[in-house]
Scaffold this active site. Structure first.
Site, PDB file in Angstrom:
ATOM      1  N   SER A 140      36.800  -8.396  22.110  1.00  0.00           N
ATOM      2  CA  SER A 140      37.083  -8.406  20.363  1.00  0.00           C
ATOM      3  C   SER A 140      37.934  -7.488  20.174  1.00  0.00           C
ATOM      4  O   SER A 140      38.123  -6.294  21.121  1.00  0.00           O
ATOM      5  CB  SER A 140      35.700  -7.929  19.809  1.00  0.00           C
ATOM      6  OG  SER A 140      35.998  -7.585  18.528  1.00  0.00           O
ATOM      7  N   TYR A 153      29.209  -1.889  19.261  1.00  0.00           N
ATOM      8  CA  TYR A 153      29.682  -3.092  19.627  1.00  0.00           C
ATOM      9  C   TYR A 153      31.199  -2.882  20.392  1.00  0.00           C
ATOM     10  O   TYR A 153      31.347  -3.527  21.243  1.00  0.00           O
ATOM     11  CB  TYR A 153      29.974  -3.788  18.096  1.00  0.00           C
ATOM     12  CG  TYR A 153      30.739  -5.149  18.130  1.00  0.00           C
ATOM     13  CD1 TYR A 153      29.874  -6.223  18.590  1.00  0.00           C
ATOM     14  CD2 TYR A 153      31.985  -5.374  17.911  1.00  0.00           C
ATOM     15  CE1 TYR A 153      30.492  -7.786  18.716  1.00  0.00           C
ATOM     16  CE2 TYR A 153      32.545  -6.623  17.975  1.00  0.00           C
ATOM     17  CZ  TYR A 153      31.683  -7.558  18.363  1.00  0.00           C
ATOM     18  OH  TYR A 153      32.296  -8.986  18.481  1.00  0.00           O
TER      19      TYR A 153
HETATM   20  N1  CAA Z   1      37.430  -0.650   8.441  1.00  0.00           N
HETATM   21  C1  CAA Z   1      37.687   0.241   7.619  1.00  0.00           C
HETATM   22  N2  CAA Z   1      36.934   0.786   6.798  1.00  0.00           N
HETATM   23  C2  CAA Z   1      35.677   0.538   7.072  1.00  0.00           C
HETATM   24  C3  CAA Z   1      35.266  -0.507   7.836  1.00  0.00           C
HETATM   25  C4  CAA Z   1      35.927  -1.153   8.490  1.00  0.00           C
HETATM   26  N3  CAA Z   1      35.807  -2.064   9.424  1.00  0.00           N
HETATM   27  N4  CAA Z   1      33.794  -0.555   7.405  1.00  0.00           N
HETATM   28  C5  CAA Z   1      33.540   0.242   6.540  1.00  0.00           C
HETATM   29  N5  CAA Z   1      34.556   0.767   6.243  1.00  0.00           N
HETATM   30  C6  CAA Z   1      34.773   2.082   5.275  1.00  0.00           C
HETATM   31  C7  CAA Z   1      33.945   1.571   3.791  1.00  0.00           C
HETATM   32  O1  CAA Z   1      35.179   0.755   3.158  1.00  0.00           O
HETATM   33  C8  CAA Z   1      33.829   2.820   3.267  1.00  0.00           C
HETATM   34  O2  CAA Z   1      34.792   3.458   2.778  1.00  0.00           O
HETATM   35  P1  CAA Z   1      34.933   4.601   1.581  1.00  0.00           P
HETATM   36  O3  CAA Z   1      33.850   5.785   1.962  1.00  0.00           O
HETATM   37  O4  CAA Z   1      36.271   4.963   1.265  1.00  0.00           O
HETATM   38  O5  CAA Z   1      34.271   3.541   0.222  1.00  0.00           O
HETATM   39  C9  CAA Z   1      33.203   3.501   4.377  1.00  0.00           C
HETATM   40  O6  CAA Z   1      33.667   3.196   5.577  1.00  0.00           O
HETATM   41  C10 CAA Z   1      31.754   3.659   4.618  1.00  0.00           C
HETATM   42  O7  CAA Z   1      31.481   2.402   4.425  1.00  0.00           O
HETATM   43  P2  CAA Z   1      30.256   1.670   3.411  1.00  0.00           P
HETATM   44  O8  CAA Z   1      30.133   2.440   2.189  1.00  0.00           O
HETATM   45  O9  CAA Z   1      30.036   0.416   3.478  1.00  0.00           O
HETATM   46  O10 CAA Z   1      28.914   2.226   4.392  1.00  0.00           O
HETATM   47  P3  CAA Z   1      27.454   2.065   4.568  1.00  0.00           P
HETATM   48  O11 CAA Z   1      26.797   2.881   5.362  1.00  0.00           O
HETATM   49  O12 CAA Z   1      26.935   1.215   3.318  1.00  0.00           O
HETATM   50  O13 CAA Z   1      27.722   0.732   5.706  1.00  0.00           O
HETATM   51  C11 CAA Z   1      28.795  -0.702   7.551  1.00  0.00           C
HETATM   52  C12 CAA Z   1      28.325   0.764   6.783  1.00  0.00           C
HETATM   53  C13 CAA Z   1      27.394  -1.174   7.844  1.00  0.00           C
HETATM   54  C14 CAA Z   1      29.409   0.021   8.666  1.00  0.00           C
HETATM   55  C15 CAA Z   1      29.586  -1.321   6.492  1.00  0.00           C
HETATM   56  O14 CAA Z   1      30.579  -0.861   6.064  1.00  0.00           O
HETATM   57  C16 CAA Z   1      29.910  -2.542   7.370  1.00  0.00           C
HETATM   58  O15 CAA Z   1      29.332  -3.526   7.616  1.00  0.00           O
HETATM   59  N6  CAA Z   1      31.437  -2.567   7.437  1.00  0.00           N
HETATM   60  C17 CAA Z   1      32.061  -3.617   8.348  1.00  0.00           C
HETATM   61  C18 CAA Z   1      32.200  -3.355   9.819  1.00  0.00           C
HETATM   62  C19 CAA Z   1      32.808  -4.055  10.304  1.00  0.00           C
HETATM   63  O16 CAA Z   1      34.072  -4.414  10.231  1.00  0.00           O
HETATM   64  N7  CAA Z   1      32.322  -5.166  11.261  1.00  0.00           N
HETATM   65  C20 CAA Z   1      32.970  -6.443  11.758  1.00  0.00           C
HETATM   66  C21 CAA Z   1      31.947  -7.377  11.917  1.00  0.00           C
HETATM   67  S1  CAA Z   1      32.814  -8.884  12.421  1.00  0.00           S
HETATM   68  C22 CAA Z   1      32.835  -8.366  14.311  1.00  0.00           C
HETATM   69  O17 CAA Z   1      32.282  -7.660  14.869  1.00  0.00           O
HETATM   70  C23 CAA Z   1      33.706  -9.690  14.821  1.00  0.00           C
HETATM   71  C24 CAA Z   1      34.925  -8.971  15.729  1.00  0.00           C
HETATM   72  O18 CAA Z   1      34.496  -8.775  16.856  1.00  0.00           O
HETATM   73  C25 CAA Z   1      35.853  -8.140  14.989  1.00  0.00           C
HETATM   74  P1  NAI Z   2      27.787 -16.005  15.950  1.00  0.00           P
HETATM   75  O1  NAI Z   2      26.933 -15.129  15.366  1.00  0.00           O
HETATM   76  O2  NAI Z   2      28.598 -17.121  14.850  1.00  0.00           O
HETATM   77  O3  NAI Z   2      27.357 -16.908  17.202  1.00  0.00           O
HETATM   78  C1  NAI Z   2      26.945 -16.262  18.238  1.00  0.00           C
HETATM   79  C2  NAI Z   2      25.894 -17.212  18.995  1.00  0.00           C
HETATM   80  O4  NAI Z   2      25.322 -16.499  20.154  1.00  0.00           O
HETATM   81  C3  NAI Z   2      24.660 -17.479  18.057  1.00  0.00           C
HETATM   82  O5  NAI Z   2      24.623 -18.818  18.275  1.00  0.00           O
HETATM   83  C4  NAI Z   2      23.870 -16.710  18.696  1.00  0.00           C
HETATM   84  O6  NAI Z   2      22.375 -17.302  18.551  1.00  0.00           O
HETATM   85  C5  NAI Z   2      23.845 -16.641  20.127  1.00  0.00           C
HETATM   86  N1  NAI Z   2      23.303 -15.499  20.929  1.00  0.00           N
HETATM   87  C6  NAI Z   2      23.307 -14.242  20.341  1.00  0.00           C
HETATM   88  N2  NAI Z   2      22.668 -13.397  21.216  1.00  0.00           N
HETATM   89  C7  NAI Z   2      22.183 -14.207  22.106  1.00  0.00           C
HETATM   90  C8  NAI Z   2      21.289 -14.236  23.266  1.00  0.00           C
HETATM   91  N3  NAI Z   2      20.883 -12.801  23.719  1.00  0.00           N
HETATM   92  N4  NAI Z   2      21.240 -15.280  24.109  1.00  0.00           N
HETATM   93  C9  NAI Z   2      21.789 -16.545  23.675  1.00  0.00           C
HETATM   94  N5  NAI Z   2      22.603 -16.568  22.593  1.00  0.00           N
HETATM   95  C10 NAI Z   2      22.670 -15.432  22.032  1.00  0.00           C
HETATM   96  O7  NAI Z   2      29.117 -15.281  16.178  1.00  0.00           O
HETATM   97  P2  NAI Z   2      30.680 -15.749  16.727  1.00  0.00           P
HETATM   98  O8  NAI Z   2      31.603 -15.397  15.656  1.00  0.00           O
HETATM   99  O9  NAI Z   2      30.626 -17.297  17.118  1.00  0.00           O
HETATM  100  O10 NAI Z   2      30.598 -14.782  18.156  1.00  0.00           O
HETATM  101  C11 NAI Z   2      30.865 -15.294  19.159  1.00  0.00           C
HETATM  102  C12 NAI Z   2      31.547 -14.473  20.223  1.00  0.00           C
HETATM  103  O11 NAI Z   2      32.677 -13.833  19.778  1.00  0.00           O
HETATM  104  C13 NAI Z   2      30.497 -13.045  20.353  1.00  0.00           C
HETATM  105  O12 NAI Z   2      30.629 -12.530  21.568  1.00  0.00           O
HETATM  106  C14 NAI Z   2      31.386 -12.031  19.349  1.00  0.00           C
HETATM  107  O13 NAI Z   2      31.296 -10.802  19.439  1.00  0.00           O
HETATM  108  C15 NAI Z   2      32.752 -12.472  19.474  1.00  0.00           C
HETATM  109  N6  NAI Z   2      33.653 -12.167  18.553  1.00  0.00           N
HETATM  110  C16 NAI Z   2      33.709 -12.815  17.391  1.00  0.00           C
HETATM  111  C17 NAI Z   2      34.324 -12.349  16.529  1.00  0.00           C
HETATM  112  C18 NAI Z   2      34.353 -13.057  15.058  1.00  0.00           C
HETATM  113  O14 NAI Z   2      35.294 -12.491  14.248  1.00  0.00           O
HETATM  114  N7  NAI Z   2      33.731 -14.075  14.345  1.00  0.00           N
HETATM  115  C19 NAI Z   2      35.612 -11.484  16.520  1.00  0.00           C
HETATM  116  C20 NAI Z   2      35.701 -11.247  17.938  1.00  0.00           C
HETATM  117  C21 NAI Z   2      34.766 -11.530  18.928  1.00  0.00           C
END
Ligand code: CAA
Ligand code: NAI
Length: 245
Positions: A140, A153
């Site tokens: 990722s 993560y």
């Molecule tokens: N990038 C930049 N800033 C971020 C951020 C991010 N990804 N996530 C949170 N922040 C910032 C918020 O904007 C906030 O800024 P301010 O203090 O200026 O308002 C600060 O960090 C604290 O965030 P929250 O107020 O939301 O704090 P919280 O404790 O309520 O929640 C959190 C924390 C659970 C981490 C929540 O902010 C969140 O879910 N953030 C997103 C995290 C993220 O980007 N996850 C990616 C998921 S998709 C994925 O993982 C696929 C992949 O491989 C990329």
């Molecule tokens: P998703 O949540 O839509 O799908 C993930 C799938 O993995 C689900 O079907 C879930 O049931 C399965 N899974 C989770 N834990 C498992 C376990 N222990 N055993 C078997 N199956 C399991 O997520 P998405 O977006 O399709 O993610 C796929 C991969 O891509 C993940 O490794 C994620 O970290 C990676 N990824 C996703 C990004 C995004 O933006 N969606 C960005 C970068 C990486």
């Protein structure tokens, strides 16, 4: 048909990127073992996809080594070989460092790191026997560059890069290519947890000015699984719209 006659195991295939990969791989002539711990979605999806080719669903938690070993045994028994492994299953449990529990750190490592280890260790002996194979791991953008709220993560996805490069060195001379895809932010349920404010910020820094689509990643998996990538080994293919350069 770029995968004609190939047998692929795709983990996390019941949803998101893995599901799209299963669809694309079937279209390209592969037989697909769809692995996921979500049996409800998995059974539904496999029945929908069966019209497009030979697909079977296996309910497996990739962090459970015994279940993985049994799944690989069944896939080999059913399809006779294993050409491709896509280690795509993964989870997030986001929180700021000071609020992150030890359980949430460990759970993410169990699935995103140990799961990749378990599946690869179970599949490699079959690929060694065949003298060929393609392993594609899912890292990722967070694992390469870090991300706010993703200590667990990001660590797990950086570990995926380390495993990918180690295995590329370990098995390259045995005819097995090992590569990783590092997606940026892609429209699946995983990204639905990201606050809207953060998404808007991301769109400002992605040169292509959009999130990824599951097909963007499935096409990268396809390239790395096909013969077209025979001289690609140990690489991390960034499919992220250019978010970090
Ligand atoms: N990038 C930049 N800033 C971020 C951020 C991010 N990804 N996530 C949170 N922040 C910032 C918020 O904007 C906030 O800024 P301010 O203090 O200026 O308002 C600060 O960090 C604290 O965030 P929250 O107020 O939301 O704090 P919280 O404790 O309520 O929640 C959190 C924390 C659970 C981490 C929540 O902010 C969140 O879910 N953030 C997103 C995290 C993220 O980007 N996850 C990616 C998921 S998709 C994925 O993982 C696929 C992949 O491989 C990329
Ligand atoms: P998703 O949540 O839509 O799908 C993930 C799938 O993995 C689900 O079907 C879930 O049931 C399965 N899974 C989770 N834990 C498992 C376990 N222990 N055993 C078997 N199956 C399991 O997520 P998405 O977006 O399709 O993610 C796929 C991969 O891509 C993940 O490794 C994620 O970290 C990676 N990824 C996703 C990004 C995004 O933006 N969606 C960005 C970068 C990486």
């Amino acid at each position: 048909m770029r995968l004609a006659g190939k047998v692929a195991i795709i983990t996390g295939a019941a949803n998101g990127l893995g599901l799209e990969a299963a669809r694309v791989f079937l279209r390209e002539g592969a037989k697909v073992a769809m692995v996921d711990y979500d049996a409800v979605a998995g059974e539904k999806r496999v029945s929908e996809l069966q019209a497009e080719g030979e697909a079977t669903f296996y309910q497996v938690d990739v962090s459970n080594q015994a279940q993985v070993v049994e799944m690989v045994r069944m896939v080999k028994e059913r399809f006779g070989k294993i050409d491709i492994l896509i280690n795509n299953a993964g989870i997030t449990k986001d929180n700021m460092l000071l609020k992150m529990s030890n359980e949430d750190f460990q759970k993410v490592m169990d699935i995103n790191v140990n799961g990749v280890f378990n599946c690869t260790q179970a599949v490699v002996p079959h690929m060694l026997e065949q003298g060929q194979g393609k392993i594609i791991n899912t890292s990722s953008v967070s694992g390469v560059y870090g991300n706010v709220g993703q200590t667990n993560y990001a660590a797990s996805k950086a570990a995926v890069v380390g495993m990918t490069k180690s295995w590329a060195k370990e098995f390259g001379r045995k005819g097995i290519n090992v590569n990783a895809v590092a997606p940026g932010f892609v429209e699946t349920s995983m990204v639905e947890t990201v606050p809207e404010k953060v998404i808007q910020g991301l769109l400002q820094v992605i040169p292509l000015q959009r999130l990824g689509k599951p097909s963007d990643i499935a096409n990268a998996y396809l390239f790395l699984a096909s013969d077209e990538s025979d001289y690609v080994n140990g690489t991390v293919l960034h499919v992220d719209g250019g978010i970090m350069m």
